[in-house]
Each structure stands twice: as C-alpha cells, then as structure tokens.
Design an enzyme around this catalytic site. Sequence first.
Site, PDB file in Angstrom:
ATOM      1  N   LYS A 182       0.877  -1.179   0.000  1.00  0.00           N
ATOM      2  CA  LYS A 182       0.000   0.000   0.000  1.00  0.00           C
ATOM      3  C   LYS A 182       0.908   1.222   0.000  1.00  0.00           C
ATOM      4  CE  LYS A 182      -1.866   3.013   1.987  1.00  0.00           C
ATOM      5  NZ  LYS A 182      -1.699   4.447   1.596  1.00  0.00           N
ATOM      6  N   GLU A 257       9.272   1.539  11.436  1.00  0.00           N
ATOM      7  CA  GLU A 257      10.368   2.503  11.279  1.00  0.00           C
ATOM      8  C   GLU A 257       9.719   3.879  11.281  1.00  0.00           C
ATOM      9  OE1 GLU A 257      12.368   5.028  10.383  1.00  0.00           O
ATOM     10  OE2 GLU A 257      12.692   4.343   8.317  1.00  0.00           O
ATOM     11  N   CYS A 291      13.658  10.035   7.396  1.00  0.00           N
ATOM     12  CA  CYS A 291      13.533   9.523   8.769  1.00  0.00           C
ATOM     13  C   CYS A 291      14.850   9.642   9.511  1.00  0.00           C
ATOM     14  CB  CYS A 291      13.053   8.081   8.744  1.00  0.00           C
ATOM     15  SG  CYS A 291      13.875   7.081   7.510  1.00  0.00           S
ATOM     16  N   GLU A 387      10.215  15.775  15.946  1.00  0.00           N
ATOM     17  CA  GLU A 387      10.601  15.562  14.549  1.00  0.00           C
ATOM     18  C   GLU A 387       9.863  16.587  13.694  1.00  0.00           C
ATOM     19  OE1 GLU A 387       9.195  12.058  12.334  1.00  0.00           O
ATOM     20  OE2 GLU A 387      11.259  11.759  11.685  1.00  0.00           O
TER      21      GLU A 387
HETATM   22  P1  NAD Z   1       1.621   8.482   7.955  1.00  0.00           P
HETATM   23  O1  NAD Z   1       2.405   7.672   8.906  1.00  0.00           O
HETATM   24  O2  NAD Z   1       0.210   8.774   8.344  1.00  0.00           O
HETATM   25  O3  NAD Z   1       1.589   7.771   6.514  1.00  0.00           O
HETATM   26  C1  NAD Z   1       2.513   6.789   6.097  1.00  0.00           C
HETATM   27  C2  NAD Z   1       1.769   5.649   5.395  1.00  0.00           C
HETATM   28  O4  NAD Z   1       0.819   5.094   6.298  1.00  0.00           O
HETATM   29  C3  NAD Z   1       0.970   6.070   4.162  1.00  0.00           C
HETATM   30  O5  NAD Z   1       1.006   5.033   3.193  1.00  0.00           O
HETATM   31  C4  NAD Z   1      -0.443   6.205   4.703  1.00  0.00           C
HETATM   32  O6  NAD Z   1      -1.436   6.029   3.718  1.00  0.00           O
HETATM   33  C5  NAD Z   1      -0.480   5.074   5.707  1.00  0.00           C
HETATM   34  N1  NAD Z   1      -1.500   5.242   6.758  1.00  0.00           N
HETATM   35  C6  NAD Z   1      -1.966   6.406   7.279  1.00  0.00           C
HETATM   36  N2  NAD Z   1      -2.907   6.147   8.217  1.00  0.00           N
HETATM   37  C7  NAD Z   1      -3.025   4.804   8.288  1.00  0.00           C
HETATM   38  C8  NAD Z   1      -3.818   3.913   9.078  1.00  0.00           C
HETATM   39  N3  NAD Z   1      -4.694   4.393   9.955  1.00  0.00           N
HETATM   40  N4  NAD Z   1      -3.652   2.599   8.910  1.00  0.00           N
HETATM   41  C9  NAD Z   1      -2.773   2.098   8.023  1.00  0.00           C
HETATM   42  N5  NAD Z   1      -2.005   2.890   7.239  1.00  0.00           N
HETATM   43  C10 NAD Z   1      -2.121   4.222   7.370  1.00  0.00           C
HETATM   44  O7  NAD Z   1       2.444   9.811   7.718  1.00  0.00           O
HETATM   45  P2  NAD Z   1       2.005  11.177   6.984  1.00  0.00           P
HETATM   46  O8  NAD Z   1       0.649  11.634   7.422  1.00  0.00           O
HETATM   47  O9  NAD Z   1       2.224  10.978   5.539  1.00  0.00           O
HETATM   48  O10 NAD Z   1       3.116  12.170   7.551  1.00  0.00           O
HETATM   49  C11 NAD Z   1       2.976  12.712   8.862  1.00  0.00           C
HETATM   50  C12 NAD Z   1       4.295  12.739   9.586  1.00  0.00           C
HETATM   51  O11 NAD Z   1       4.818  11.415   9.681  1.00  0.00           O
HETATM   52  C13 NAD Z   1       5.421  13.526   8.923  1.00  0.00           C
HETATM   53  O12 NAD Z   1       5.338  14.870   9.187  1.00  0.00           O
HETATM   54  C14 NAD Z   1       6.644  12.866   9.508  1.00  0.00           C
HETATM   55  O13 NAD Z   1       6.933  13.433  10.765  1.00  0.00           O
HETATM   56  C15 NAD Z   1       6.237  11.432   9.686  1.00  0.00           C
HETATM   57  N6  NAD Z   1       6.733  10.566   8.586  1.00  0.00           N
HETATM   58  C16 NAD Z   1       7.810   9.796   8.833  1.00  0.00           C
HETATM   59  C17 NAD Z   1       8.326   9.007   7.814  1.00  0.00           C
HETATM   60  C18 NAD Z   1       9.531   8.153   8.032  1.00  0.00           C
HETATM   61  O14 NAD Z   1      10.263   7.877   7.073  1.00  0.00           O
HETATM   62  N7  NAD Z   1       9.762   7.674   9.233  1.00  0.00           N
HETATM   63  C19 NAD Z   1       7.738   9.018   6.557  1.00  0.00           C
HETATM   64  C20 NAD Z   1       6.605   9.790   6.344  1.00  0.00           C
HETATM   65  C21 NAD Z   1       6.121  10.568   7.370  1.00  0.00           C
END
Ligand code: NAD
Length: 485
Positions: A182, A257, A291, A387
């Site tokens: 996904k 992660e 990250c 972060e």
């Molecule tokens: P997120 O964690 O919500 O999204 C990451 C992935 O998870 C996406 O594919 C999203 O569709 C999916 N997702 C979201 N809600 C979900 C749920 N309830 N169940 C299953 N999957 C779900 O992150 P975001 O909203 O894109 O970004 C927000 C913050 O997250 C950023 O500002 C940053 O601080 C952090 N982030 C960290 C990384 C990393 O590499 N560690 C990557 C992206 C974002």
Amino acid sequence: MTDTHDALWFDPSLCLIGGKWVAAKGGETLPLVNPSDGGALAVIARGQQPDIDAAVAAAHVARAGDWGRMTALERGRVLTRIGTAVLERIGQLATLEALDVGKPLSQARADVIALARYMEFYGGAADKLHGQTIPYLDGYTVYTLREPHGVTGHIVPWNYPMQIIGRSVGAALAMGNACVLKPAEEACLTALAFAHICTDAGLPPGALNVVPGLGAEAGAALSEHSGVHHISFTGSVRTGALIQQAAGRNVVPVTLELGGKSPQLVFEDADIDAALPYLVNAGIQNAGQTCSASSRILVQRPIYEKIRGRMAEAYSALTVGPALDDQQVGPLISQRQKDIVNGFIAKGQDLKLVAQGQFVGATDTGAYVLPTLFADVPPDHVLARDEIFGPVQVIIPFDTEEEAIRIANSTDYGLVASIWTQNGARQMRLAKALQAGQIFINNYGAGGGVELPFGGVGKSGHGREKGFEALYGFSQLKTVAAYHG
Ligand code: NAD
C-alpha cells in the site's frame, strides 16, 4: 496537467492484483499533485477494503502456486532481473519520483540506483540463509528451517518510495513471501512503475500486489486483515502505533520505522572541513523529509562559533527550487507538510535564526520552505525535541562528553547518531553510550548502504530492515526434531 515527459509509460489509475491491472472495485480515484507547482500530476486508484481483500487472496494463491514452489535460487534470479530492469528505466523512474515527491532529480536518480541495488542484494541473498543442525539427545536429529511468514503487508510513506519498497518488498520476496503493498496516497507513481517492471521481469502473478489508497481506508484494511502474517510500516509514530494495535489483534509481527531526531556530535578535535558537508546535507537532503535526517547538531564549545559560522555560510548558499531544476532543495511533499514545517519555524521565534537558504525558480503554488538554521538552542526546546520533517536544523552547544551523551539521548527517538572526533577511545565509548540503531563515526549515513541493518530504538520503532538482517525479520524459524533411535 503537469507534463510527465513521457516518463509515465503505464496507466497509474489501476491496482495490481493477482498479476492483473484492475480499477479499484469502488471505481473511485484520487488525485496526485505535483509539489513543485501545485498542478495535477495523475490520478491513482482509491483502493478500499474489497481491493485489499482481493489482493490478500491473490497473495495466498501465489504462495500456494508458482511463487510458493519456486526455489530460493529461482527467486533470487527473478529479483536480480528486476534490479537490471530498474536500472534500464533510470531516467523515467527518476523523473516520476522527482515529479511526484518533489525530490531534486539527482537525488531521485540515487534512489533508483538504491532500488536496483536492493534487488541485486536480495537476489543474491535469497539462497544464502540456511537453517542449522542442533546437537541434542541420543537418538535425535534436530534441525531448523527458515520459512517465509506467508503473506506480508507493506505500508510505505511518500518520502523515499523506491528505497523503502526496495528494502522491505525486496527482502520479503527473497524469503518467498507474497506481498501486498500500500503506497502513500501523496506519491505512488514509482511503486506502480516498479510493479510493472516486476511483472515484465517474470515475477509470478500475485507475488506482488499493489493497492494505492488512503491510509484510513486501504492502509487500515491491510493492517487489520486476518490473512496477513507480517506487517512492515514506515511513517509516523501515530500511525505506527495504530498499525501495531491492529497487528496485535491478529497476533502478527510488525516492523516499525518511525523517524527520529538524530544528532551529530562534533567534538573540539573533529576534522571540521570533513564534517561540514555532512552536518548540512544530512539535514536538508530530501528537504529534511528523511527519517534519518540529522536535525540536531551538538557542538563542543571551543569550536562552536566556528561551526556555527561555517554552517550559516553553507545555509545562505542553499538554493530551493523545482525538482526537475535539480536545485539542492526541492519543495516539501504537500501544502499540508509546508504548513506543518512553517508552524515549527514560527515556534522558533524566541531562538537565534542564523541563516536561511534562497528560492530559485520557486513559485507560490509549490510547497516550498526555506532551509532554516537555528543556533544556541536549549536541548529541551520543542525544535530540539520534535521531529519536524522539513529542512530545519538546530545547533546546540555542549561542554563535556557526558553532557553531549545526555543531550543526544534526551529525545523520545533513537534512529541514527554520528560522532565527529579523532579520539579513538571516545569513538568507542560513544558508540556504546548513544541510544540509536545506527552509529556513524566521522561520517553520516555511510552512503546509505543497502548492506547495513537499519531501524530504531524508542519511538523510532523496532525491528531491522536492510542488509542480511532483514531476512530474519521476513522469515520464521521452524525446529524439526526427528527421533530415530
Ligand atoms: P503516515 O504515517 O500517516 O503515513 C505513512 C503511510 O501510512 C501512508 O502510506 C499512509 O497512507 C499510511 N497510513 C496512514 N494512516 C493509516 C492507518 N490508519 N492505517 C494504516 N495505514 C495508514 O504519515 P504522513 O501523514 O504521511 O506524515 C505525517 C508525519 O509522519 C510527517 O510529518 C513525519 O513526521 C512522519 N513521517 C515519517 C516518515 C519516516 O520515514 N519515518 C515518513 C513519512 C512521514
């Protein structure tokens, strides 16, 4: 609609399920926005529960069929072919990633090379993880088998789609799992391109299924699915916790992660010229949306003024512009992320803002933020603890080694840390004392090596991906005890 420069050689509005490209069952799509100019880029499928159900079912069929019957050697050969095919499309893949993520073109090219390297590495490793024999009671022969979990779920963010798919899907396939991926709703063109490359290279139907969609819909359906045997997630702490809860209800393992607040510790005997590019680049690479970004620079007081001055100089020269123009810094992923990061910068109004970069060709419709450097930041300030996920770094002074360790270990995170000193004993002491999954001595990131196990402690998550270590995570051990007298 943004010109995709012929890079989009496939229809991005479909899901890959059981080897077939199909529309989401609900018939709905989602728009992808080009963060460099705010324009429409493409539409992707809005996958939901029924699409995830179909993808998980297809993965089970693949496990019971051609894919499950392949030898480790054959799996390795398919992965190696995929790696070669990825490199053949480097121009298209880099352009797609640059347009979709806003990543400067040369950084996007580096990500394509990393994706290919993951496939080569895991292709070569597929037949190298062996079981053991265990000396036991008289009359017994005991041995262990390394087996795949079965069906693995991969929920991937938008910041490094190709690299994260490479490290998690690559290792999972090497061990013989069938995957349901996904990708993030903000950026998923290279995930779809990769799936096309995989099927063209002979990956059997159902070994990799891709269902784009929203996190709360397709993502939640995947993490809650009782037919999924392992979940790999990279993203925010909040979503990671939700996924761990969902997986817990099905009692399946997760690899999380979740980012960090990674420090670089610069001691008075450091080689400043060698350190400087790493101090800055590790903070602004991918516009800080990494990250393992280094967002805290801890500097010992005798060289503090010098480092602050040199970093300020470097920041003032940073250029920010459209991804395809290949400036040092591109836009953030979205207007939403831009607002979050600008919100953090505003919280630094009580701090010393020492330098910012400059816009070159950036327009108001793009999601641009100026790289921003704060100095003399108290270690408990929100900018030194949270972060930010944007091109913002803080410099923090320290006096003693003990103080440096205390500050470095004082956040909730623990992903990466680096130590700049010529003192060998200090290098060894700090490598042990710092709480992080990876420690770098007189460098930062070590070029990103796919060979190097990666993952965090604390709120940075748990489990390890990358390197050979990932193969343990994407497999399970079976013990066979035969009594023969
Ligand atoms: P997120 O964690 O919500 O999204 C990451 C992935 O998870 C996406 O594919 C999203 O569709 C999916 N997702 C979201 N809600 C979900 C749920 N309830 N169940 C299953 N999957 C779900 O992150 P975001 O909203 O894109 O970004 C927000 C913050 O997250 C950023 O500002 C940053 O601080 C952090 N982030 C960290 C990384 C990393 O590499 N560690 C990557 C992206 C974002």
